[in-house]
Each structure stands twice: as C-alpha cells, then as structure tokens.
Design a protein around this motif. Structure first.
Motif, PDB file in Angstrom:
ATOM      1  N   ALA A   1      -4.771  15.856  14.324  1.00 56.71           N
ATOM      2  CA  ALA A   1      -4.444  15.676  12.946  1.00 56.71           C
ATOM      3  C   ALA A   1      -3.975  14.312  12.548  1.00 56.71           C
ATOM      4  O   ALA A   1      -3.672  13.520  12.689  1.00 56.71           O
ATOM      5  N   ASP A   2      -5.830  14.213  11.772  1.00 55.35           N
ATOM      6  CA  ASP A   2      -5.613  12.795  11.402  1.00 55.35           C
ATOM      7  C   ASP A   2      -5.626  12.772   9.783  1.00 55.35           C
ATOM      8  O   ASP A   2      -5.898  13.858   9.110  1.00 55.35           O
ATOM      9  N   LYS A   3      -6.459  11.407   9.119  1.00 50.50           N
ATOM     10  CA  LYS A   3      -6.357  11.521   7.246  1.00 50.50           C
ATOM     11  C   LYS A   3      -7.781  11.633   7.816  1.00 50.50           C
ATOM     12  O   LYS A   3      -8.134  12.295   6.068  1.00 50.50           O
ATOM     13  N   LYS A   4      -8.878  11.846   8.796  1.00 50.94           N
ATOM     14  CA  LYS A   4     -10.139  12.972   8.197  1.00 50.94           C
ATOM     15  C   LYS A   4      -9.819  14.060   8.487  1.00 50.94           C
ATOM     16  O   LYS A   4      -9.452  14.196   9.851  1.00 50.94           O
TER      17      LYS A   4
ATOM     18  N   ALA B   1       0.849  -1.168   0.850  1.00 47.16           N
ATOM     19  CA  ALA B   1      -0.117  -0.173   0.374  1.00 47.16           C
ATOM     20  C   ALA B   1       1.207   0.853   0.059  1.00 47.16           C
ATOM     21  O   ALA B   1       1.718   1.418   0.624  1.00 47.16           O
ATOM     22  N   GLY B   2       0.974   2.068  -0.590  1.00 42.62           N
ATOM     23  CA  GLY B   2       1.220   3.450  -0.535  1.00 42.62           C
ATOM     24  C   GLY B   2       0.394   4.676   0.463  1.00 42.62           C
ATOM     25  O   GLY B   2      -0.656   5.037   0.317  1.00 42.62           O
ATOM     26  N   SER B   3       1.228   5.281   1.277  1.00 43.81           N
ATOM     27  CA  SER B   3       0.287   5.621   2.661  1.00 43.81           C
ATOM     28  C   SER B   3       1.386   7.326   2.629  1.00 43.81           C
ATOM     29  O   SER B   3       2.070   7.475   2.609  1.00 43.81           O
ATOM     30  N   ASP B   4       0.933   9.132   3.191  1.00 42.04           N
ATOM     31  CA  ASP B   4       1.446   9.744   3.490  1.00 42.04           C
ATOM     32  C   ASP B   4       1.581   9.955   4.469  1.00 42.04           C
ATOM     33  O   ASP B   4       2.155  10.723   5.389  1.00 42.04           O
ATOM     34  N   ALA B   5       0.917   8.563   5.291  1.00 40.08           N
ATOM     35  CA  ALA B   5       0.941   8.838   6.501  1.00 40.08           C
ATOM     36  C   ALA B   5       1.513   7.176   7.266  1.00 40.08           C
ATOM     37  O   ALA B   5       1.362   6.558   6.725  1.00 40.08           O
ATOM     38  N   ALA B   6       2.466   7.256   8.060  1.00 40.08           N
ATOM     39  CA  ALA B   6       3.036   5.652   7.926  1.00 40.08           C
ATOM     40  C   ALA B   6       2.452   5.141   8.917  1.00 40.08           C
ATOM     41  O   ALA B   6       0.908   5.417  10.001  1.00 40.08           O
ATOM     42  N   LEU B   7       2.143   3.510   9.865  1.00 42.55           N
ATOM     43  CA  LEU B   7       1.319   2.974   9.998  1.00 42.55           C
ATOM     44  C   LEU B   7       1.400   3.064  11.506  1.00 42.55           C
ATOM     45  O   LEU B   7       1.703   3.936  12.205  1.00 42.55           O
ATOM     46  N   LYS B   8      -0.760   3.585  11.857  1.00 42.41           N
ATOM     47  CA  LYS B   8      -0.148   3.699  13.676  1.00 42.41           C
ATOM     48  C   LYS B   8      -0.178   2.473  14.558  1.00 42.41           C
ATOM     49  O   LYS B   8      -0.664   1.083  13.539  1.00 42.41           O
TER      50      LYS B   8
ATOM     51  N   ARG C   1     -10.273  17.181   1.664  1.00 39.06           N
ATOM     52  CA  ARG C   1     -10.594  15.825   0.552  1.00 39.06           C
ATOM     53  C   ARG C   1     -11.295  15.507   1.841  1.00 39.06           C
ATOM     54  O   ARG C   1     -11.441  15.104   3.049  1.00 39.06           O
ATOM     55  N   SER C   2     -12.843  14.734   0.894  1.00 37.17           N
ATOM     56  CA  SER C   2     -13.881  13.766   1.160  1.00 37.17           C
ATOM     57  C   SER C   2     -13.201  12.316   1.833  1.00 37.17           C
ATOM     58  O   SER C   2     -13.793  11.984   2.687  1.00 37.17           O
ATOM     59  N   ASP C   3     -11.913  11.820   1.427  1.00 42.61           N
ATOM     60  CA  ASP C   3     -11.521  10.707   1.500  1.00 42.61           C
ATOM     61  C   ASP C   3     -10.493  10.721   3.042  1.00 42.61           C
ATOM     62  O   ASP C   3     -10.290  11.678   2.913  1.00 42.61           O
ATOM     63  N   ASP C   4     -10.115   9.592   3.298  1.00 44.95           N
ATOM     64  CA  ASP C   4      -9.599   9.275   4.290  1.00 44.95           C
ATOM     65  C   ASP C   4      -7.904   9.419   3.550  1.00 44.95           C
ATOM     66  O   ASP C   4      -8.276   8.801   2.932  1.00 44.95           O
ATOM     67  N   SER C   5      -7.313  10.633   3.819  1.00 45.19           N
ATOM     68  CA  SER C   5      -5.942  11.325   3.189  1.00 45.19           C
ATOM     69  C   SER C   5      -4.679  11.440   3.947  1.00 45.19           C
ATOM     70  O   SER C   5      -4.675  11.674   4.710  1.00 45.19           O
ATOM     71  N   GLY C   6      -3.845  10.884   2.944  1.00 41.49           N
ATOM     72  CA  GLY C   6      -2.542  10.931   4.207  1.00 41.49           C
ATOM     73  C   GLY C   6      -2.131  12.545   3.903  1.00 41.49           C
ATOM     74  O   GLY C   6      -1.284  13.061   4.865  1.00 41.49           O
ATOM     75  N   THR C   7      -2.514  12.786   2.997  1.00 41.77           N
ATOM     76  CA  THR C   7      -2.426  14.825   2.395  1.00 41.77           C
ATOM     77  C   THR C   7      -2.783  14.884   3.394  1.00 41.77           C
ATOM     78  O   THR C   7      -2.201  16.433   3.710  1.00 41.77           O
TER      79      THR C   7
END
Length: 376
Positions: free
Chosen positions: A221-224, A108-115, A195-201
């Motif tokens: 600060a979270d993806k949502k 998977a590609g993610s702009d945030a590291a795994l929690k 962004r409407s989706d959960d996003s690392g950006t």
C-alpha cells in the motif's frame, strides 16, 4: 439486500508584516463569491472570530481529496483577511509533500502521513524542527462505476481486489453475481481506472484492500498504483471523468467527485450484516475507531480499514496539513497559523459539511487546535 446509507528558506515572502487584526468570518457553504451573503442574518449567526496573518501570498500544495474543502476555506479566509492570498495547488499528495520537503510551500496537504524517511528529510527545511501531521479533513473514498441498467451494486473487499488486479474481467462474473442476487449483470468487460499520480487517496484505497482482503491483494500500500492493467488518470477529477464517460468502468475517488459527476457508487459488504454506502456519516463511524499513533505534536492516525462496525464505511481517509513544528519561515508563520486555526475551528469544519466531508472527531479536533498555536 438492504443498503445502509448512513529559520528555513522557502521563497514565500508575504511582504511587510501587518498588524494582526480580528475580523468576523461567516462559515459559508456556498460557492457563490458575491457580496450578497454579507448581510445574511443566518450566516451572521454562525460567524467566528478569525485572527488574520500577514498580507501577501501564501503557497501550499498537495491532496486533491481536500480540494473542495480547501476552496471553501480559502474563499472564506480571504473574504475576512483582505490582502492575504492563499494559493493551494491540488496536484496530489506526493507532489505536495515533495514541494514541502523542497521548501517551496508553507504547508502541504496529504491523505497519507509522512513516512519516517520523509520526516528525516523535513529536518533540512524545518530549522531546529521537523514536519508534523495535523489531521484536518475526514471523508469517504467512493468506488464509482458506470454500468447501464445497474443502479445498485454490492462488492466486498475480496471481489474488489480481484477486479482491480485484473483477475475478474467481466461484470457477470460469478463472484459479482453472488453478491448481487436478482440483479441483471451484463457481460460487459470491466475497465478499472486508477490514479496516475502519486496519491494519498490511492494509498488509502490500497490500505483498505490489504487490510480487508489480505489473501486476495498482495501489493504494498503506497501512493503509486502497483498493479498491472487498467487505465490511469491524473487526480481524482481525472479518474471520475474517465469513469463517467466509459461504459463498464470502475474507479475510486472522494465522494464529492461522485456527487458532482452523478456517478453511481458501490455499496460495501464488510461483514457487518448490511452493505454500507459511502457517506460522511458512515465515514465518521469508521474514523471514530481510528487511533492517533504520532508522537508529541505529530497527530498521525491509524485507520481501521478492516472494521466491521455497523454502519461504518471502511474506505475513509484523513487528510493532513503537513507543516514544520519549529523553524517555519518567519515571513509566513503568522498566516499559516491563522489559516490553520480557522480550518480546524468549529466554524471551519462546519463550512465544508455540505461538500462531502465529515467534521474531525471532537477529541482529535481539540488536539489539533492546541498544537497550531505552538508552531514557531
């Protein structure tokens, strides 16, 4: 004011195992898929040896921030490794991580590291192992705006926090005027787009607001997206499209989307002396201050979002490829390692240099290249 521009089951069978071969891969920067590049001596001079994995389809999903980089890498890799198809769905970091944790994709590609809780969940699909974060893409998150007659706009973190929290409602607000002396700002209502989706950006943008303007931004600060008000759109492409068409709008997305849509971008007053415009060079200076905080083969990084270093653009992200350190599906393992070895290589990093991305810092890239061969 002068602006400085500087064994788990994933259902991903690749078919019969192929003999591993070494092929020559040109690090192309063009989106042209024609065969005319094959004899180009300038591209041949930049060739890199690539070891191909197994034939078949490799599934991956996640970050839209790295979509343009992934498109280039996939095109290059498939040109060298005939018979291997890489299907990357840029559906957002949150969706990509969920697909990985459900065993639906090889990485998977993610702009945030795994929690921490996501790392625990990953142990269910990584037989005898766990998910790890491998930095692969570096780039700035631009804040784009659509305001007729205003070609240069400066904002600081506090003012931007007020705008995205719907507390600053018009473009001629005194706080914005103070940062832009001599600029004729209209009384146009401000329309924020997130962004409407959960996003690392989104998470990276929120981490910037939290770090650089803690008194003005109180949300986690979270993806949502957490704040009320504003308009929402799916993916960076959706946010950019909405900003482009709506007068008075402002939103955040990777710089490649600003360039592709010819959207003007904000210069940040970080307190460094001169406002900084989003650029790959400025992002590199910010990421150079980042630290690896992951343990062992996990290379998660901590970015200095509140940096005041000269020429450093603080809203910069690191996108990770998330993969199992152990327990990868044996049907996909060779192809995953082969593809990631290319993306982390000097040739792979250079191939995306003209698409709004900066190469990984040398010391980070070297660590990534040492981890990939150990995946099992």
């Amino acid at each position: 004011m002068k602006l400085q521009r500087i064994g788990r089951s994933r259902g991903l069978a690749l078919g019969a195992v192929a003999v591993v071969t070494s092929l020559t891969l040109a690090a192309c920067g063009s989106d042209d898929n024609s065969d005319t590049d094959q004899g180009d001596p300038t591209k041949a001079a930049n060739a890199a040896d690539v070891t191909c994995g197994d034939k078949g389809e490799l599934l991956a999903a996640g970050s839209s921030a790295q979509k343009n980089a992934m498109d280039q890498w996939v095109k290059d890799f498939q040109a060298a490794c005939s018979g291997t198809t890489i299907n990357y769905q840029a559906n957002g970091s949150g969706a990509g991580i969920e697909s990985f944790l459900a065993g639906k994709v090889a990485f998977a590609g993610s702009d945030a590291a795994l929690k921490p809780e996501e790392v625990e969940r990953s142990k269910e699909v990584c037989d005898s192992g766990q998910g790890i974060n491998l930095p692969m893409v570096v780039g700035p998150i631009a804040v784009g705006y659509n305001l007729k007659g205003v070609d240069n706009l400066v904002l600081d973190a506090k003012t931007m926090a007020g705008i995205f929290d719907s507390k600053i409602k018009k473009w001629d607000d005194q706080s914005i005027k103070d940062l832009n002396p001599g600029v004729d700002l209209p009384s146009t209502p401000i329309q924020t787009v997130h962004r409407s989706d959960d996003s690392g950006t989104t998470k990276n943008f929120l981490q910037y607001l939290s770090a650089a303007a803690p008194d003005a931004w109180s949300y986690e600060a979270d993806k949502k997206w957490p704040a009320k008000g504003g308009q929402s759109a799916d993916g960076s492409s959706g946010v950019a499209a909405q900003v482009k068409q709506a007068e008075g709008s402002i939103g955040y997305f990777e710089i490649s989307y600003a360039d592709a849509n010819q959207i003007k971008t904000v210069a940040l007053d970080t307190g460094a002396g001169e406002p900084i415009v989003a650029s790959t060079e400025a992002a590199s200076k910010a990421i150079a201050e980042a630290k690896i905080v992951g343990q062992g083969n996990d290379l998660a990084m901590e970015v200095a979002y509140d940096t005041k270093a000269a020429g450093a653009y603080p809203i910069s992200l690191v996108t990770y490829e998330i993969v199992c350190d152990k327990g990868n599906n044996s049907d996909t393992l060779k192809s995953v390692k082969a593809f990631l070895e290319y993306t982390a290589s000097e040739a792979g990093q250079q191939s995306i240099a003209d698409k709004g991305y900066a190469p990984l810092p040398t010391e980070v890239a070297e660590k990534v290249r040492k981890v990939i061969p150990t995946l099992s």
